[in-house]
Design a protein around this motif. Structure first.
Motif, PDB file in Angstrom:
ATOM      1  N   SER A   1      50.507  56.459  19.635  1.00  0.00           N
ATOM      2  CA  SER A   1      49.870  55.775  20.755  1.00  0.00           C
ATOM      3  C   SER A   1      50.293  54.318  20.827  1.00  0.00           C
ATOM      4  O   SER A   1      50.615  53.708  19.796  1.00  0.00           O
ATOM      5  CB  SER A   1      48.341  55.836  20.610  1.00  0.00           C
ATOM      6  OG  SER A   1      47.863  57.160  20.617  1.00  0.00           O
ATOM      7  N   LEU A   2      50.270  53.787  22.013  1.00  0.00           N
ATOM      8  CA  LEU A   2      50.484  52.369  22.265  1.00  0.00           C
ATOM      9  C   LEU A   2      49.590  51.966  23.427  1.00  0.00           C
ATOM     10  O   LEU A   2      49.274  52.787  24.294  1.00  0.00           O
ATOM     11  CB  LEU A   2      51.934  52.065  22.620  1.00  0.00           C
ATOM     12  CG  LEU A   2      52.981  52.060  21.513  1.00  0.00           C
ATOM     13  CD1 LEU A   2      54.377  51.906  22.129  1.00  0.00           C
ATOM     14  CD2 LEU A   2      52.716  50.934  20.518  1.00  0.00           C
ATOM     15  N   ARG A   3      49.236  50.687  23.463  1.00  0.00           N
ATOM     16  CA  ARG A   3      48.505  50.158  24.608  1.00  0.00           C
ATOM     17  C   ARG A   3      49.260  48.973  25.175  1.00  0.00           C
ATOM     18  O   ARG A   3      49.502  47.979  24.470  1.00  0.00           O
ATOM     19  CB  ARG A   3      47.090  49.737  24.233  1.00  0.00           C
ATOM     20  CG  ARG A   3      46.255  49.389  25.469  1.00  0.00           C
ATOM     21  CD  ARG A   3      44.828  49.011  25.145  1.00  0.00           C
ATOM     22  NE  ARG A   3      44.724  47.650  24.626  1.00  0.00           N
ATOM     23  CZ  ARG A   3      43.599  46.939  24.631  1.00  0.00           C
ATOM     24  NH1 ARG A   3      42.487  47.464  25.145  1.00  0.00           N
ATOM     25  NH2 ARG A   3      43.564  45.724  24.114  1.00  0.00           N
ATOM     26  N   LEU A   4      49.622  49.081  26.428  1.00  0.00           N
ATOM     27  CA  LEU A   4      50.273  47.984  27.137  1.00  0.00           C
ATOM     28  C   LEU A   4      49.218  47.169  27.874  1.00  0.00           C
ATOM     29  O   LEU A   4      48.233  47.707  28.363  1.00  0.00           O
ATOM     30  CB  LEU A   4      51.292  48.527  28.136  1.00  0.00           C
ATOM     31  CG  LEU A   4      52.361  49.470  27.582  1.00  0.00           C
ATOM     32  CD1 LEU A   4      53.330  49.848  28.697  1.00  0.00           C
ATOM     33  CD2 LEU A   4      53.086  48.856  26.416  1.00  0.00           C
ATOM     34  N   SER A   5      49.483  45.867  27.953  1.00  0.00           N
ATOM     35  CA  SER A   5      48.594  44.961  28.670  1.00  0.00           C
ATOM     36  C   SER A   5      49.384  44.201  29.713  1.00  0.00           C
ATOM     37  O   SER A   5      50.563  43.901  29.515  1.00  0.00           O
ATOM     38  CB  SER A   5      47.951  43.954  27.709  1.00  0.00           C
ATOM     39  OG  SER A   5      47.207  44.595  26.709  1.00  0.00           O
ATOM     40  N   CYS A   6      48.731  43.890  30.805  1.00  0.00           N
ATOM     41  CA  CYS A   6      49.350  43.089  31.860  1.00  0.00           C
ATOM     42  C   CYS A   6      48.322  42.095  32.364  1.00  0.00           C
ATOM     43  O   CYS A   6      47.355  42.483  33.022  1.00  0.00           O
ATOM     44  CB  CYS A   6      49.851  43.963  32.995  1.00  0.00           C
ATOM     45  SG  CYS A   6      50.634  43.026  34.329  1.00  0.00           S
ATOM     46  N   GLY A   7      48.528  40.836  32.034  1.00  0.00           N
ATOM     47  CA  GLY A   7      47.656  39.773  32.502  1.00  0.00           C
ATOM     48  C   GLY A   7      48.126  39.245  33.837  1.00  0.00           C
ATOM     49  O   GLY A   7      49.321  39.051  34.043  1.00  0.00           O
ATOM     50  N   ALA A   8      47.198  39.006  34.734  1.00  0.00           N
ATOM     51  CA  ALA A   8      47.529  38.538  36.070  1.00  0.00           C
ATOM     52  C   ALA A   8      46.889  37.186  36.332  1.00  0.00           C
ATOM     53  O   ALA A   8      45.777  36.912  35.892  1.00  0.00           O
ATOM     54  CB  ALA A   8      47.070  39.542  37.112  1.00  0.00           C
ATOM     55  N   SER A   9      47.582  36.351  37.073  1.00  0.00           N
ATOM     56  CA  SER A   9      47.040  35.059  37.482  1.00  0.00           C
ATOM     57  C   SER A   9      47.548  34.738  38.868  1.00  0.00           C
ATOM     58  O   SER A   9      48.523  35.318  39.347  1.00  0.00           O
ATOM     59  CB  SER A   9      47.450  33.963  36.494  1.00  0.00           C
ATOM     60  OG  SER A   9      48.855  33.837  36.446  1.00  0.00           O
ATOM     61  N   GLY A  10      46.871  33.805  39.523  1.00  0.00           N
ATOM     62  CA  GLY A  10      47.295  33.428  40.861  1.00  0.00           C
ATOM     63  C   GLY A  10      46.217  33.697  41.877  1.00  0.00           C
ATOM     64  O   GLY A  10      45.079  33.283  41.709  1.00  0.00           O
ATOM     65  N   ARG A  11      46.568  34.443  42.914  1.00  0.00           N
ATOM     66  CA  ARG A  11      45.625  34.720  43.989  1.00  0.00           C
ATOM     67  C   ARG A  11      44.498  35.630  43.522  1.00  0.00           C
ATOM     68  O   ARG A  11      44.590  36.282  42.498  1.00  0.00           O
ATOM     69  CB  ARG A  11      46.369  35.368  45.166  1.00  0.00           C
ATOM     70  CG  ARG A  11      47.331  34.430  45.866  1.00  0.00           C
ATOM     71  CD  ARG A  11      48.113  35.159  46.946  1.00  0.00           C
ATOM     72  NE  ARG A  11      47.249  35.763  47.944  1.00  0.00           N
ATOM     73  CZ  ARG A  11      47.699  36.472  48.961  1.00  0.00           C
ATOM     74  NH1 ARG A  11      48.997  36.669  49.097  1.00  0.00           N
ATOM     75  NH2 ARG A  11      46.881  37.016  49.830  1.00  0.00           N
ATOM     76  N   THR A  12      43.449  35.686  44.329  1.00  0.00           N
ATOM     77  CA  THR A  12      42.310  36.540  43.986  1.00  0.00           C
ATOM     78  C   THR A  12      42.719  37.999  43.983  1.00  0.00           C
ATOM     79  O   THR A  12      43.665  38.403  44.663  1.00  0.00           O
ATOM     80  CB  THR A  12      41.150  36.330  44.963  1.00  0.00           C
ATOM     81  OG1 THR A  12      41.626  36.592  46.289  1.00  0.00           O
ATOM     82  CG2 THR A  12      40.654  34.895  44.896  1.00  0.00           C
ATOM     83  N   PHE A  13      41.996  38.790  43.238  1.00  0.00           N
ATOM     84  CA  PHE A  13      42.454  40.127  42.929  1.00  0.00           C
ATOM     85  C   PHE A  13      41.692  41.238  43.624  1.00  0.00           C
ATOM     86  O   PHE A  13      41.985  42.398  43.414  1.00  0.00           O
ATOM     87  CB  PHE A  13      42.359  40.345  41.414  1.00  0.00           C
ATOM     88  CG  PHE A  13      43.089  39.299  40.633  1.00  0.00           C
ATOM     89  CD1 PHE A  13      42.401  38.341  39.920  1.00  0.00           C
ATOM     90  CD2 PHE A  13      44.465  39.242  40.655  1.00  0.00           C
ATOM     91  CE1 PHE A  13      43.069  37.363  39.221  1.00  0.00           C
ATOM     92  CE2 PHE A  13      45.146  38.261  39.951  1.00  0.00           C
ATOM     93  CZ  PHE A  13      44.442  37.325  39.234  1.00  0.00           C
ATOM     94  N   SER A  14      40.731  40.892  44.451  1.00  0.00           N
ATOM     95  CA  SER A  14      39.849  41.925  44.979  1.00  0.00           C
ATOM     96  C   SER A  14      40.606  42.990  45.755  1.00  0.00           C
ATOM     97  O   SER A  14      40.175  44.134  45.815  1.00  0.00           O
ATOM     98  CB  SER A  14      38.781  41.297  45.863  1.00  0.00           C
ATOM     99  OG  SER A  14      39.383  40.623  46.950  1.00  0.00           O
ATOM    100  N   SER A  15      41.722  42.641  46.384  1.00  0.00           N
ATOM    101  CA  SER A  15      42.466  43.625  47.164  1.00  0.00           C
ATOM    102  C   SER A  15      43.788  43.988  46.498  1.00  0.00           C
ATOM    103  O   SER A  15      44.707  44.462  47.152  1.00  0.00           O
ATOM    104  CB  SER A  15      42.722  43.085  48.573  1.00  0.00           C
ATOM    105  OG  SER A  15      43.509  41.911  48.511  1.00  0.00           O
ATOM    106  N   LEU A  16      43.871  43.788  45.217  1.00  0.00           N
ATOM    107  CA  LEU A  16      45.119  44.012  44.500  1.00  0.00           C
ATOM    108  C   LEU A  16      45.206  45.446  43.985  1.00  0.00           C
ATOM    109  O   LEU A  16      44.210  46.035  43.564  1.00  0.00           O
ATOM    110  CB  LEU A  16      45.192  43.045  43.325  1.00  0.00           C
ATOM    111  CG  LEU A  16      46.559  42.672  42.753  1.00  0.00           C
ATOM    112  CD1 LEU A  16      47.387  41.955  43.806  1.00  0.00           C
ATOM    113  CD2 LEU A  16      46.389  41.795  41.525  1.00  0.00           C
ATOM    114  N   VAL A  17      46.405  45.996  44.056  1.00  0.00           N
ATOM    115  CA  VAL A  17      46.732  47.243  43.370  1.00  0.00           C
ATOM    116  C   VAL A  17      47.742  46.880  42.291  1.00  0.00           C
ATOM    117  O   VAL A  17      48.753  46.232  42.578  1.00  0.00           O
ATOM    118  CB  VAL A  17      47.329  48.288  44.323  1.00  0.00           C
ATOM    119  CG1 VAL A  17      47.791  49.511  43.532  1.00  0.00           C
ATOM    120  CG2 VAL A  17      46.315  48.681  45.388  1.00  0.00           C
TER     121      VAL A  17
END
Length: 122
Positions: A16-32
């Motif tokens: 098993s492995l777990r990948l992570s993706c951190g996001a920054s910038g604009r608001t995320f409410s409508s993000l996919v």
């Protein structure tokens, strides 16, 4: 939107492995946010995606039942938990993002993080 992926590595078949993706910038409410992968000599392909607003998750058939995508709103981070890994999962994994509705088309995601290598040994 800036994306930072991490968590790849070398694992044996069945591991098993777990990948992570951190996001920054604009608001995320409508993000996919999505995960894609690219194996040597192959085109980049869709793996999984999650709708930030309601948590709806999508998977390509080959990873259903093995991979789980999730999000942490407080940390603006998306995770891809990968279990029962197979050699054919070996690839560079990329996180990506788009505003709007879900799609599995690579070209419809304008924001990309750097790739992280996942290698599954047999």
């Amino acid at each position: 939107v800036q994306l930072q992926a991490s968590g790849g590595g070398l694992v044996q078949t069945g591991g098993s492995l777990r990948l992570s993706c951190g996001a920054s910038g604009r608001t995320f409410s409508s993000l996919v946010m999505g995960w894609f992968r690219q194996a040597p000599g192959k085109e980049r392909e869709f793996v999984s995606a999650i709708n930030w607003r309601d948590g709806s998750a999508y998977y390509t058939d080959s990873v259903k039942g093995r991979f789980t995508i999730s999000r942490d709103n407080a940390k603006n981070t998306v995770y891809l938990q990968m279990n029962s890994l197979k050699p054919e999962d070996t690839a560079v994994y990329y996180c990506a993002a788009r505003f709007g509705t879900y799609t599995n088309y690579t070209n419809y995601y304008p924001y990309w993080g750097q790739g992280t290598q996942v290698t599954v040994s047999s």
